[in-house]
Design an enzyme around this catalytic site. Structure first.
Site, PDB file in Angstrom:
ATOM      1  N   LYS A 123      -7.000   2.723   0.094  1.00  0.00           N
ATOM      2  CA  LYS A 123      -7.948   1.630  -0.186  1.00  0.00           C
ATOM      3  C   LYS A 123      -8.373   1.788  -1.633  1.00  0.00           C
ATOM      4  CE  LYS A 123     -10.238  -0.908   2.734  1.00  0.00           C
ATOM      5  NZ  LYS A 123      -9.605  -1.787   3.664  1.00  0.00           N
TER       6      LYS A 123
HETATM    7  N1  GLU Z   1      -8.006  -5.050   3.987  1.00  0.00           N
HETATM    8  C1  GLU Z   1      -7.453  -5.203   5.273  1.00  0.00           C
HETATM    9  C2  GLU Z   1      -7.919  -4.110   6.216  1.00  0.00           C
HETATM   10  O1  GLU Z   1      -8.937  -3.506   6.006  1.00  0.00           O
HETATM   11  C3  GLU Z   1      -5.943  -5.368   5.262  1.00  0.00           C
HETATM   12  C4  GLU Z   1      -5.161  -4.266   4.634  1.00  0.00           C
HETATM   13  C5  GLU Z   1      -3.699  -4.585   4.476  1.00  0.00           C
HETATM   14  O2  GLU Z   1      -3.250  -5.634   4.920  1.00  0.00           O
HETATM   15  O3  GLU Z   1      -3.012  -3.775   3.885  1.00  0.00           O
HETATM   16  O4  GLU Z   1      -7.327  -3.856   7.222  1.00  0.00           O
END
Ligand code: GLU
Length: 432
Positions: A123
């Site tokens: 992230k």
């Molecule tokens: N931000 C989204 C999550 O927290 C999607 C992450 C992604 O698709 O890689 O799951």
């Protein structure tokens, strides 16, 4: 140059020992430890998983529209890649910190493992308020961030996606900046793109769709007839609005929805399709309501199902005993603190965790990545069918552990994720 934030790393000790730590990292580590207690996993692997592989911190200077230069701090926390390339969103939000990225990256590792998709967890984000930037400033920020992360991302290395404060346009700029530097068009470097450049049908609504699917399964399991159920949804963005609309279509009565300004309450049921979601028209939910209540009151309403889909840490030690829902399904990442989780368990209120419920987002990201590397797009129907079947498989795996071990839904979900991750470690071994 007021916006630079360089929060010092939170140590493991402070994250774990604060009585009610509300940091994502503190929560993620506690959850890992609780799940590990149920399993016979090599403690070295658990120790390894408490830490990220690496955290990249970069300085992102941009020229503002008035000609001044402002400097922001960006992060990419790559937690684990034993099961595949790092995967996870990028958020633009004033509260982004190094440790928040690590905690959220850890959740991505479990989310991909519980869905059994071949990705690890990451992230990232920039500590910035995107509402204070013009579109061109956002574009410059995103392109510069892409340049700073260029060496550590890539379709086989680390694949970003949208998260809070970012969207398909952000991903488009990122893909373009990366591709221009690499000298070839590389759609698979990010997911959540517009469909014209390799995005997937159904990606935008996917996290909300998975929340609705898991709510439906959980209702069936706990004998709550969906067509007689009342639902409260906090947040009306891509998760909340899509979950609310689907549950509405499937016969549930959505009595309250909200945005950052407050909640629209209608005990006779809201026509969810008629209220614009955040990406359709931001922040109009409360404005359009005949009866407005606060976001705090929303959480405490006497409904059958509560779906917190806005931000983290909304159900805490101070309001958990006022929750009257029969079932909580986490749409947001980390809406329930560990202390609140225990209080809800003591009150016999099942909580279906984020890493299962909203995992449709990363699952359709995986479908998008497959379409990109195969240069072949799928129809919306195919995406929805595959998502339905992936969500049901994950639900079945979690339900099996829930029944077998007499644990909470969260623990059962972690047990599935951790077992798969540890199995991958066992198979690959430590090198050298
Ligand atoms: N931000 C989204 C999550 O927290 C999607 C992450 C992604 O698709 O890689 O799951």
């Amino acid at each position: 140059m007021a916006s630079q934030r360089t929060n010092p790393p939170e140590t493991e000790r402070t994250a774990e020992e604060a009585p009610e730590s509300e940091s994502a990292l503190g929560t993620a580590r506690r959850q890992l430890r609780r799940a590990a207690d149920h399993l016979d996993i090599n403690p070295n692997v658990i120790e390894r998983l408490k830490h990220p592989n690496q955290v990249h911190e970069v300085t992102v200077p941009i020229e503002r529209d008035d000609g001044t230069v402002e400097v922001f701090t960006g992060y990419r926390a790559q937690h684990d890649s034993v099961r595949g390339p790092f995967k996870g969103g990028l958020r633009f939000h004033p509260d982004v910190t190094r440790d928040e990225c690590v905690g959220l990256g850890m959740w991505m590792t479990w989310k991909c493992a519980v869905m059994d998709i071949p990705f690890g967890g990451a992230k990232g984000g920039i500590a910035v308020n995107p509402k204070e930037l013009s579109t061109t400033e956002k574009e410059r920020l995103t392109r510069r961030f892409a340049q700073e992360l260029r060496d550590v991302i890539g379709p086989n290395r680390d694949i970003p996606a949208p998260d809070m404060g970012t969207d398909s346009q952000t991903m488009s700029w990122l893909m373009d900046a990366y591709s221009m530097q690499e000298g070839e068009t590389i759609p698979g470097v990010v997911t959540g793109k517009p469909t014209v450049i390799g995005g997937s049908e159904g990606r935008q609504e996917a996290p909300g769709r998975s929340v609705a699917i898991i709510t439906r399964e959980a209702c069936e399991y706990h004998d709550i007839p969906l067509d007689e159920a009342t639902v409260a949804v906090q947040g009306y963005g891509s998760v909340g609005a899509n979950a609310a609309r689907l549950l509405d279509t499937w016969g549930a009565t959505v009595v309250v929805i909200s945005d950052v300004n407050g909640a629209m309450y209608d005990p006779s049921g809201i026509d969810t399709a008629s209220v614009p979601a955040h990406d359709e028209q931001p922040e109009v939910v409360a404005e359009r309501a005949d009866e407005v209540i606060s976001n705090a009151e929303l959480l405490e309403l006497n409904v059958d199902i509560l779906v917190p889909s806005a931000i983290g840490n909304v159900i805490t030690e101070s309001n958990a005993d006022a929750i009257r829902a029969d079932l909580v399904v986490e749409g947001a990442n980390g809406p329930t603190t560990p202390a609140a989780d225990e209080m809800l368990a003591a009150a016999d209120i099942p909580v279906i965790p984020d890493i299962l419920a909203n995992a449709g987002g990363v699952t359709v990201s995986y479908f998008e990545w497959l379409q990109d590397i195969n240069r072949r797009s799928w129809s919306l129907e195919q995406v929805q069918d595959e998502l339905e079947s992936e969500m049901k498989s994950a639900w079945d795996a979690v339900r099996t552990e829930y029944e077998r071990r007499d644990v909470s839904w969260r623990e059962a979900t972690y047990i599935v994720a951790l077992t798969r991750t540890a199995d991958a470690y066992r198979s690959r071994g430590l090198w050298p």
